[in-house]
Design a protein around this motif. Sequence first.
Motif, PDB file in Angstrom:
ATOM      1  N   ASP A 160     -38.036 -11.938 -28.669  1.00  0.00           N
ATOM      2  CA  ASP A 160     -38.739 -10.524 -28.922  1.00  0.00           C
ATOM      3  C   ASP A 160     -39.629 -11.033 -28.031  1.00  0.00           C
ATOM      4  OD1 ASP A 160     -36.683  -8.678 -30.011  1.00  0.00           O
ATOM      5  OD2 ASP A 160     -37.951  -9.308 -31.929  1.00  0.00           O
ATOM      6  N   GLN A 161     -40.460 -12.399 -28.801  1.00  0.00           N
ATOM      7  CA  GLN A 161     -41.672 -13.018 -27.912  1.00  0.00           C
ATOM      8  C   GLN A 161     -41.279 -13.327 -26.590  1.00  0.00           C
ATOM      9  OE1 GLN A 161     -43.101 -15.392 -31.411  1.00  0.00           O
ATOM     10  NE2 GLN A 161     -41.392 -15.787 -31.762  1.00  0.00           N
ATOM     11  N   THR A 162     -42.351 -13.416 -26.454  1.00  0.00           N
ATOM     12  CA  THR A 162     -42.145 -13.739 -24.198  1.00  0.00           C
ATOM     13  C   THR A 162     -42.793 -15.126 -24.312  1.00  0.00           C
ATOM     14  OG1 THR A 162     -43.886 -11.763 -23.817  1.00  0.00           O
ATOM     15  CG2 THR A 162     -43.200 -13.634 -22.047  1.00  0.00           C
ATOM     16  N   LEU A 163     -41.924 -15.757 -22.925  1.00  0.00           N
ATOM     17  CA  LEU A 163     -40.795 -16.701 -23.109  1.00  0.00           C
ATOM     18  C   LEU A 163     -40.344 -16.845 -21.516  1.00  0.00           C
ATOM     19  CD1 LEU A 163     -40.967 -19.978 -23.577  1.00  0.00           C
ATOM     20  CD2 LEU A 163     -38.585 -19.441 -24.929  1.00  0.00           C
ATOM     21  N   ARG A 164     -40.922 -17.680 -20.621  1.00  0.00           N
ATOM     22  CA  ARG A 164     -40.293 -17.517 -19.183  1.00  0.00           C
ATOM     23  C   ARG A 164     -39.541 -19.002 -19.495  1.00  0.00           C
ATOM     24  NH1 ARG A 164     -42.109 -15.058 -14.955  1.00  0.00           N
ATOM     25  NH2 ARG A 164     -41.993 -16.949 -13.758  1.00  0.00           N
ATOM     26  N   MET A 165     -38.448 -19.629 -18.915  1.00  0.00           N
ATOM     27  CA  MET A 165     -37.237 -19.842 -18.666  1.00  0.00           C
ATOM     28  C   MET A 165     -36.442 -20.188 -18.103  1.00  0.00           C
ATOM     29  SD  MET A 165     -36.313 -20.053 -22.923  1.00  0.00           S
ATOM     30  CE  MET A 165     -34.894 -22.151 -22.204  1.00  0.00           C
ATOM     31  N   TYR A 166     -36.021 -21.452 -17.550  1.00  0.00           N
ATOM     32  CA  TYR A 166     -35.026 -21.576 -16.714  1.00  0.00           C
ATOM     33  C   TYR A 166     -34.033 -20.868 -16.236  1.00  0.00           C
ATOM     34  CZ  TYR A 166     -31.733 -24.342 -13.565  1.00  0.00           C
ATOM     35  OH  TYR A 166     -31.102 -24.112 -12.238  1.00  0.00           O
ATOM     36  N   SER A 167     -32.977 -20.731 -17.985  1.00  0.00           N
ATOM     37  CA  SER A 167     -32.122 -20.138 -18.137  1.00  0.00           C
ATOM     38  C   SER A 167     -31.447 -18.457 -17.316  1.00  0.00           C
ATOM     39  CB  SER A 167     -31.509 -20.643 -18.992  1.00  0.00           C
ATOM     40  OG  SER A 167     -32.871 -19.394 -20.115  1.00  0.00           O
ATOM     41  N   GLN A 168     -30.707 -18.109 -17.180  1.00  0.00           N
ATOM     42  CA  GLN A 168     -30.876 -16.852 -16.680  1.00  0.00           C
ATOM     43  C   GLN A 168     -28.726 -17.000 -16.948  1.00  0.00           C
ATOM     44  OE1 GLN A 168     -32.592 -15.976 -13.601  1.00  0.00           O
ATOM     45  NE2 GLN A 168     -30.994 -15.800 -12.319  1.00  0.00           N
ATOM     46  N   ILE A 169     -28.114 -16.318 -17.321  1.00  0.00           N
ATOM     47  CA  ILE A 169     -26.522 -15.890 -17.684  1.00  0.00           C
ATOM     48  C   ILE A 169     -26.235 -15.686 -15.857  1.00  0.00           C
ATOM     49  CG2 ILE A 169     -24.989 -14.137 -17.321  1.00  0.00           C
ATOM     50  CD1 ILE A 169     -26.438 -12.557 -19.491  1.00  0.00           C
ATOM     51  N   GLY A 170     -24.987 -16.972 -15.746  1.00  0.00           N
ATOM     52  CA  GLY A 170     -24.832 -17.640 -14.519  1.00  0.00           C
ATOM     53  C   GLY A 170     -25.398 -18.615 -13.400  1.00  0.00           C
ATOM     54  N   ARG A 171     -26.878 -19.413 -14.055  1.00  0.00           N
ATOM     55  CA  ARG A 171     -26.970 -19.892 -13.468  1.00  0.00           C
ATOM     56  C   ARG A 171     -26.350 -21.363 -13.961  1.00  0.00           C
ATOM     57  NH1 ARG A 171     -33.762 -20.105 -12.846  1.00  0.00           N
ATOM     58  NH2 ARG A 171     -32.902 -18.770 -11.285  1.00  0.00           N
ATOM     59  N   ARG A 172     -26.558 -21.988 -12.365  1.00  0.00           N
ATOM     60  CA  ARG A 172     -26.349 -23.908 -13.460  1.00  0.00           C
ATOM     61  C   ARG A 172     -27.390 -24.297 -13.983  1.00  0.00           C
ATOM     62  NH1 ARG A 172     -21.083 -24.848 -11.613  1.00  0.00           N
ATOM     63  NH2 ARG A 172     -19.822 -23.389 -10.821  1.00  0.00           N
ATOM     64  N   ALA A 173     -26.949 -25.750 -14.660  1.00  0.00           N
ATOM     65  CA  ALA A 173     -28.102 -26.651 -14.850  1.00  0.00           C
ATOM     66  C   ALA A 173     -26.784 -28.331 -15.177  1.00  0.00           C
ATOM     67  CB  ALA A 173     -29.027 -26.328 -16.168  1.00  0.00           C
ATOM     68  N   PHE A 174     -27.788 -28.675 -14.844  1.00  0.00           N
ATOM     69  CA  PHE A 174     -27.526 -30.653 -15.169  1.00  0.00           C
ATOM     70  C   PHE A 174     -27.430 -30.931 -16.487  1.00  0.00           C
ATOM     71  CE2 PHE A 174     -29.365 -31.004 -10.915  1.00  0.00           C
ATOM     72  CZ  PHE A 174     -28.546 -32.422 -10.458  1.00  0.00           C
ATOM     73  N   MET A 175     -26.259 -31.651 -16.949  1.00  0.00           N
ATOM     74  CA  MET A 175     -25.620 -32.032 -18.559  1.00  0.00           C
ATOM     75  C   MET A 175     -26.407 -32.962 -19.174  1.00  0.00           C
ATOM     76  SD  MET A 175     -21.475 -31.563 -17.914  1.00  0.00           S
ATOM     77  CE  MET A 175     -21.244 -30.690 -19.317  1.00  0.00           C
ATOM     78  N   HIS A 176     -27.340 -34.120 -18.482  1.00  0.00           N
ATOM     79  CA  HIS A 176     -27.542 -35.030 -19.003  1.00  0.00           C
ATOM     80  C   HIS A 176     -28.618 -34.554 -19.698  1.00  0.00           C
ATOM     81  CE1 HIS A 176     -29.762 -35.472 -14.911  1.00  0.00           C
ATOM     82  NE2 HIS A 176     -30.967 -36.111 -15.399  1.00  0.00           N
ATOM     83  N   CYS A 177     -30.041 -33.419 -19.491  1.00  0.00           N
ATOM     84  CA  CYS A 177     -31.162 -33.616 -19.441  1.00  0.00           C
ATOM     85  C   CYS A 177     -31.655 -31.674 -20.546  1.00  0.00           C
ATOM     86  CB  CYS A 177     -32.044 -33.097 -18.157  1.00  0.00           C
ATOM     87  SG  CYS A 177     -31.397 -32.028 -16.822  1.00  0.00           S
ATOM     88  N   THR A 178     -30.435 -31.138 -20.778  1.00  0.00           N
ATOM     89  CA  THR A 178     -30.153 -29.825 -21.450  1.00  0.00           C
ATOM     90  C   THR A 178     -29.454 -29.861 -23.029  1.00  0.00           C
ATOM     91  OG1 THR A 178     -28.362 -29.053 -19.693  1.00  0.00           O
ATOM     92  CG2 THR A 178     -29.976 -28.819 -19.113  1.00  0.00           C
ATOM     93  N   GLY A 179     -29.928 -29.231 -24.365  1.00  0.00           N
ATOM     94  CA  GLY A 179     -29.767 -29.319 -25.310  1.00  0.00           C
ATOM     95  C   GLY A 179     -27.797 -28.982 -25.256  1.00  0.00           C
ATOM     96  N   VAL A 180     -27.684 -28.408 -24.873  1.00  0.00           N
ATOM     97  CA  VAL A 180     -26.309 -27.311 -24.358  1.00  0.00           C
ATOM     98  C   VAL A 180     -25.885 -28.322 -23.720  1.00  0.00           C
ATOM     99  CG1 VAL A 180     -26.443 -24.736 -24.407  1.00  0.00           C
ATOM    100  CG2 VAL A 180     -27.383 -26.453 -22.482  1.00  0.00           C
TER     101      VAL A 180
END
Length: 253
Positions: free
Chosen positions: A119-139
């Motif tokens: 509910d609180q405004t937050l700009r993040m890299y993540s969005q459905i369908g997006r990819r990311a490196f594995m070694h630098c993210t919690g997931v």
Amino acid sequence: MSHVQSVERTLKILEILADSPEGLSVTALSKTMELAKSTVHRLLSTLVSKGYVQQNEQNGHYQLGIQCLVIASSLLNNLDIRTVAKESLNSLAVSSGEVVHLCIEDKNEVVYIDKVESDQTLRMYSQIGRRAFMHCTGVGKALLSGFTDKKLNHLIDEKGLRKFTDYTITEKDALRKELTEIRERGYAIDEQEHELGIRCIAAPVFDHEGNVVAAISIAGPADRVTKDRVNGELAKEILAQSQMISRKLGYLK
């Protein structure tokens, strides 16, 4: 392995447009693809006729069409993990007040397949369908905790350990040590390793055979998602929900 050039070019157009939400002109596309405008226009015409690409009437730029969404929705709807995890994701979002993610691994990358906004405004890299490196993210690290040494070495050789912030793990031994700790405590922490100012806690999800098949996470501003909060209330919440999802997938441990 043989490749059909026209198919490769068509797919390349879709990939480029996916990274250009405001659309691109034929000239820009042809320059990016290093192809003649006539070739690109011919491919675009076919994509437009099938609904995979649409043309903006105001500026003439080309954008992804509705048919891409139809196919993507069909794929996502058939990923049972999304249905199984939905209740837990919503529960975490309510209890934490932060952004919650569900991710899987594909081709040595994290893929975000579901997200519940805060509910609180937050700009993040993540969005459905997006990819990311594995070694630098919690997931990503939660998913890596299920990798064998051989598979981890292959990922490092293929993807490397790219530095995103001063907190990113860029050494093999440091990553291996981190993964050992994750397996012991049951959850991973992204200590502003991908985006400065964003802290994340994530936990793996297991299937009926004990394989790590997904990961869920809670993410938010570092001043709100504090270290004490991560290792206290958020750890308890995310472990409870990751275990619940795992049980629904048949994991009995």
